[in-house]
Design a protein around this motif. Structure first.
Motif, PDB file in Angstrom:
ATOM      1  N   GLU A 348       0.829  -1.206   0.000  1.00  0.00           N
ATOM      2  CA  GLU A 348       0.000   0.000   0.000  1.00  0.00           C
ATOM      3  C   GLU A 348       0.864   1.257   0.000  1.00  0.00           C
ATOM      4  O   GLU A 348       0.586   2.229  -0.720  1.00  0.00           O
ATOM      5  CB  GLU A 348      -0.922  -0.020   1.228  1.00  0.00           C
ATOM      6  CG  GLU A 348      -1.876   1.169   1.297  1.00  0.00           C
ATOM      7  CD  GLU A 348      -2.755   1.120   2.535  1.00  0.00           C
ATOM      8  OE1 GLU A 348      -3.377   2.148   2.838  1.00  0.00           O
ATOM      9  OE2 GLU A 348      -2.788   0.070   3.216  1.00  0.00           O
ATOM     10  N   ASP A 350       3.911   1.468  -1.187  1.00  0.00           N
ATOM     11  CA  ASP A 350       4.561   1.573  -2.492  1.00  0.00           C
ATOM     12  C   ASP A 350       3.601   2.159  -3.540  1.00  0.00           C
ATOM     13  O   ASP A 350       4.007   2.963  -4.385  1.00  0.00           O
ATOM     14  CB  ASP A 350       5.055   0.206  -2.941  1.00  0.00           C
ATOM     15  CG  ASP A 350       5.887   0.285  -4.208  1.00  0.00           C
ATOM     16  OD1 ASP A 350       6.828   1.107  -4.252  1.00  0.00           O
ATOM     17  OD2 ASP A 350       5.611  -0.473  -5.145  1.00  0.00           O
ATOM     18  N   ASP A 351       2.333   1.764  -3.477  1.00  0.00           N
ATOM     19  CA  ASP A 351       1.343   2.302  -4.423  1.00  0.00           C
ATOM     20  C   ASP A 351       1.196   3.805  -4.237  1.00  0.00           C
ATOM     21  O   ASP A 351       1.128   4.562  -5.209  1.00  0.00           O
ATOM     22  CB  ASP A 351      -0.006   1.604  -4.233  1.00  0.00           C
ATOM     23  CG  ASP A 351       0.053   0.141  -4.661  1.00  0.00           C
ATOM     24  OD1 ASP A 351       0.976  -0.196  -5.442  1.00  0.00           O
ATOM     25  OD2 ASP A 351      -0.789  -0.658  -4.195  1.00  0.00           O
ATOM     26  N   ILE A 352       1.147   4.227  -2.988  1.00  0.00           N
ATOM     27  CA  ILE A 352       1.026   5.671  -2.711  1.00  0.00           C
ATOM     28  C   ILE A 352       2.285   6.400  -3.174  1.00  0.00           C
ATOM     29  O   ILE A 352       2.215   7.492  -3.740  1.00  0.00           O
ATOM     30  CB  ILE A 352       0.783   5.910  -1.207  1.00  0.00           C
ATOM     31  CG1 ILE A 352      -0.544   5.284  -0.776  1.00  0.00           C
ATOM     32  CG2 ILE A 352       0.821   7.392  -0.880  1.00  0.00           C
ATOM     33  CD1 ILE A 352      -0.776   5.321   0.724  1.00  0.00           C
ATOM     34  N   ASN A 353       3.429   5.762  -2.952  1.00  0.00           N
ATOM     35  CA  ASN A 353       4.700   6.380  -3.310  1.00  0.00           C
ATOM     36  C   ASN A 353       4.824   6.549  -4.829  1.00  0.00           C
ATOM     37  O   ASN A 353       5.322   7.567  -5.313  1.00  0.00           O
ATOM     38  CB  ASN A 353       5.848   5.519  -2.781  1.00  0.00           C
ATOM     39  CG  ASN A 353       7.190   6.232  -2.850  1.00  0.00           C
ATOM     40  OD1 ASN A 353       7.334   7.324  -2.309  1.00  0.00           O
ATOM     41  ND2 ASN A 353       8.155   5.624  -3.517  1.00  0.00           N
ATOM     42  N   ARG A 354       4.345   5.555  -5.584  1.00  0.00           N
ATOM     43  CA  ARG A 354       4.440   5.617  -7.039  1.00  0.00           C
ATOM     44  C   ARG A 354       3.538   6.694  -7.639  1.00  0.00           C
ATOM     45  O   ARG A 354       3.808   7.207  -8.718  1.00  0.00           O
ATOM     46  CB  ARG A 354       4.083   4.263  -7.645  1.00  0.00           C
ATOM     47  CG  ARG A 354       5.160   3.204  -7.452  1.00  0.00           C
ATOM     48  CD  ARG A 354       4.692   1.876  -8.018  1.00  0.00           C
ATOM     49  NE  ARG A 354       5.665   0.811  -7.790  1.00  0.00           N
ATOM     50  CZ  ARG A 354       6.699   0.562  -8.588  1.00  0.00           C
ATOM     51  NH1 ARG A 354       6.890   1.299  -9.674  1.00  0.00           N
ATOM     52  NH2 ARG A 354       7.543  -0.411  -8.309  1.00  0.00           N
ATOM     53  N   SER A 355       2.473   7.025  -6.927  1.00  0.00           N
ATOM     54  CA  SER A 355       1.536   8.030  -7.453  1.00  0.00           C
ATOM     55  C   SER A 355       2.176   9.412  -7.536  1.00  0.00           C
ATOM     56  O   SER A 355       1.763  10.248  -8.332  1.00  0.00           O
ATOM     57  CB  SER A 355       0.276   8.084  -6.585  1.00  0.00           C
ATOM     58  OG  SER A 355       0.604   8.522  -5.267  1.00  0.00           O
ATOM     59  N   ASP A 356       3.195   9.652  -6.702  1.00  0.00           N
ATOM     60  CA  ASP A 356       3.883  10.950  -6.732  1.00  0.00           C
ATOM     61  C   ASP A 356       5.380  10.703  -6.520  1.00  0.00           C
ATOM     62  O   ASP A 356       5.982  11.193  -5.570  1.00  0.00           O
ATOM     63  CB  ASP A 356       3.318  11.871  -5.646  1.00  0.00           C
ATOM     64  CG  ASP A 356       3.790  13.315  -5.817  1.00  0.00           C
ATOM     65  OD1 ASP A 356       4.450  13.608  -6.841  1.00  0.00           O
ATOM     66  OD2 ASP A 356       3.513  14.137  -4.917  1.00  0.00           O
ATOM     67  N   GLU A 357       5.955   9.914  -7.424  1.00  0.00           N
ATOM     68  CA  GLU A 357       7.336   9.458  -7.264  1.00  0.00           C
ATOM     69  C   GLU A 357       8.344  10.598  -7.296  1.00  0.00           C
ATOM     70  O   GLU A 357       9.352  10.583  -6.589  1.00  0.00           O
ATOM     71  CB  GLU A 357       7.667   8.443  -8.353  1.00  0.00           C
ATOM     72  CG  GLU A 357       8.979   7.714  -8.120  1.00  0.00           C
ATOM     73  CD  GLU A 357       9.190   6.587  -9.114  1.00  0.00           C
ATOM     74  OE1 GLU A 357       9.984   5.676  -8.789  1.00  0.00           O
ATOM     75  OE2 GLU A 357       8.581   6.616 -10.192  1.00  0.00           O
ATOM     76  N   HIS A 360       8.327  12.031  -3.710  1.00  0.00           N
ATOM     77  CA  HIS A 360       8.727  11.171  -2.603  1.00  0.00           C
ATOM     78  C   HIS A 360      10.073  10.482  -2.839  1.00  0.00           C
ATOM     79  O   HIS A 360      10.760  10.144  -1.868  1.00  0.00           O
ATOM     80  CB  HIS A 360       7.650  10.104  -2.368  1.00  0.00           C
ATOM     81  CG  HIS A 360       6.315  10.670  -1.989  1.00  0.00           C
ATOM     82  ND1 HIS A 360       6.130  11.531  -0.936  1.00  0.00           N
ATOM     83  CD2 HIS A 360       5.078  10.501  -2.555  1.00  0.00           C
ATOM     84  CE1 HIS A 360       4.870  11.871  -0.847  1.00  0.00           C
ATOM     85  NE2 HIS A 360       4.193  11.261  -1.829  1.00  0.00           N
ATOM     86  N   LYS A 365      13.685   9.017  -9.300  1.00  0.00           N
ATOM     87  CA  LYS A 365      13.104   9.646 -10.496  1.00  0.00           C
ATOM     88  C   LYS A 365      14.207  10.227 -11.385  1.00  0.00           C
ATOM     89  O   LYS A 365      14.199  10.058 -12.610  1.00  0.00           O
ATOM     90  CB  LYS A 365      12.150  10.765 -10.061  1.00  0.00           C
ATOM     91  CG  LYS A 365      11.502  11.552 -11.199  1.00  0.00           C
ATOM     92  CD  LYS A 365      10.554  10.676 -11.997  1.00  0.00           C
ATOM     93  CE  LYS A 365       9.702  11.509 -12.958  1.00  0.00           C
ATOM     94  NZ  LYS A 365      10.474  12.278 -13.908  1.00  0.00           N
TER      95      LYS A 365
END
Length: 377
Positions: A348, A350-357, A360, A365
């Motif tokens: 969960e 990681d999913d949040i982190n990928r949304s605004d990589e 974060h 990046k």
């Protein structure tokens, strides 16, 4: 220039076995062989030194003579006792003999003709812990010695007999060689300058007059001592010959590897593993020092590889005015043996982190952008 100790040249102790001596010589011979170093004068000199040392120490009789008399026992051309002018003994004796014959001074000068020689210096390798090196300590070491034989009293002769006058030099301890106009006088190769020889040797010491023993010494390790430093114990080396002074003992310090710290000069380095949650959120952790535990604050968003410096928590060197620092290297530890709940939470996260990589994980990046540019170009 005084000749180097043969044991030091090969890097072995005085009680080394024949196999250890042979192994040390082979290692040096392979390293400094002229075929491997065709243009190196230094390598050639080291190869010759190692070869000469091995020739003496690999021969039982020569080694016994060297252990008893030092270089004088295996080099009949070597004059003089202690001091740095040994290499010029023969040349000086030539002129001494000429003027001695003119002015009637047959006794010559002292030094080599008196049979007095300074004992060889010895080396002892001592391992100490990092804590002992930092704080200093007193320790005891046991070293091999060559003591007077108790059976013959140091004469080398069988009990009931005595050494007799040397038949080569007639008890003088020196032999004369005529070279043209010059008359050169040198140490007798038969009796090594003593003027006496043993016809019926002692069974215990085989005529050497000395036997192997040992003694215990107290060594004071100063605080802050480092790897490779040497402590000199004057007069604790090999005994001199003919009443000459004893050599010195050099204690070579080696620091044992430490489970936590690595020393670099006066500074100490250690790795500081922290969980990725502490690295992201920050916190306070406890770290070890040589003086006990210390607390350090970890700021939020700390990355692996960051170094924290604790001033004055290193080692005060022997020649330093101030102690060094403790350098703590952060290592962010990846969690292992995860439970199903932990996996769920991390997924969960990681999913949040990928949304605004970009926000974060800016380094990840940036690295991905560089990879894309590399393959696109």
């Amino acid at each position: 220039m005084a000749k180097k100790d043969f044991y030091d040249i090969l890097g072995v102790n005085r009680d080394a076995s024949d196999d250890e001596i042979k192994k040390a010589y082979r290692k040096l011979a392979m390293k400094y062989h002229p075929d491997r170093n065709p243009d190196s004068k230094e390598a050639e000199d080291k190869f010759k030194e190692a070869k000469e040392a091995y020739e003496i120490l690999s021969d039982g009789q020569k080694r016994a003579a060297y252990d008893q008399y030092g270089h004088a026992g295996v080099d009949p051309n070597m004059g003089g006792g202690a001091g740095g002018g040994q290499g010029f003994g023969g040349f000086g004796d030539a002129f001494g003999d000429i003027f001695g014959e003119i002015f009637g001074n047959q006794g010559g000068r002292g030094g080599g003709r008196s049979g007095v020689y300074r004992g060889a210096d010895l080396r002892y390798n001592l391992e100490v812990s990092l804590e002992e090196a930092a704080r200093g300590t007193d320790t005891r070491i046991r070293i091999p010695t060559m003591d007077d034989c108790g059976t013959c009293g140091g004469t080398g002769a069988k009990p009931g007999t005595k050494p007799v006058t040397c038949t080569t030099c007639n008890g003088v301890g020196q032999v004369r060689m005529q070279q043209g106009f010059f008359s050169i006088q040198q140490t007798c190769p038969k009796c090594h300058g003593t003027g006496k020889m043993v016809k019926d040797p002692c069974h215990d010491c085989h005529g050497a007059g000395r036997v192997k023993g040992s003694k215990t010494l107290q060594v004071k390790i100063p605080a802050g001592i480092d790897e490779g430093d040497r402590i000199r114990l004057a007069g604790e080396g090999e005994r001199g010959q003919g009443g000459g002074p004893a050599g010195d003992l050099y204690v070579q310090i080696h620091i044992k590897p430490h489970a936590v710290f690595q020393r670099e000069g006066d500074d100490l380095h250690c790795e500081m593993p922290i969980g990725f949650a502490t690295a992201a959120l920050g916190g306070e952790i406890e770290i070890p020092t040589l003086d006990g535990a210390a607390k350090i604050k970890i700021p939020a968003e700390t990355q692996s590889g960051k170094v924290f410096r604790l001033r004055g928590k290193g080692i005060k060197g022997v020649r330093s005015s101030y102690p060094g620092d403790l350098m703590c290297h952060v290592v962010v530890e990846t969690p292992v043996n995860l439970t199903s709940r932990q996996r769920e939470l991390l997924k969960e996260f990681d999913d949040i982190n990928r949304s605004d990589e970009a926000n974060h994980s800016p380094r990840a990046k940036s690295w991905m952008d560089k990879m894309k540019d590399f393959f696109a170009g």
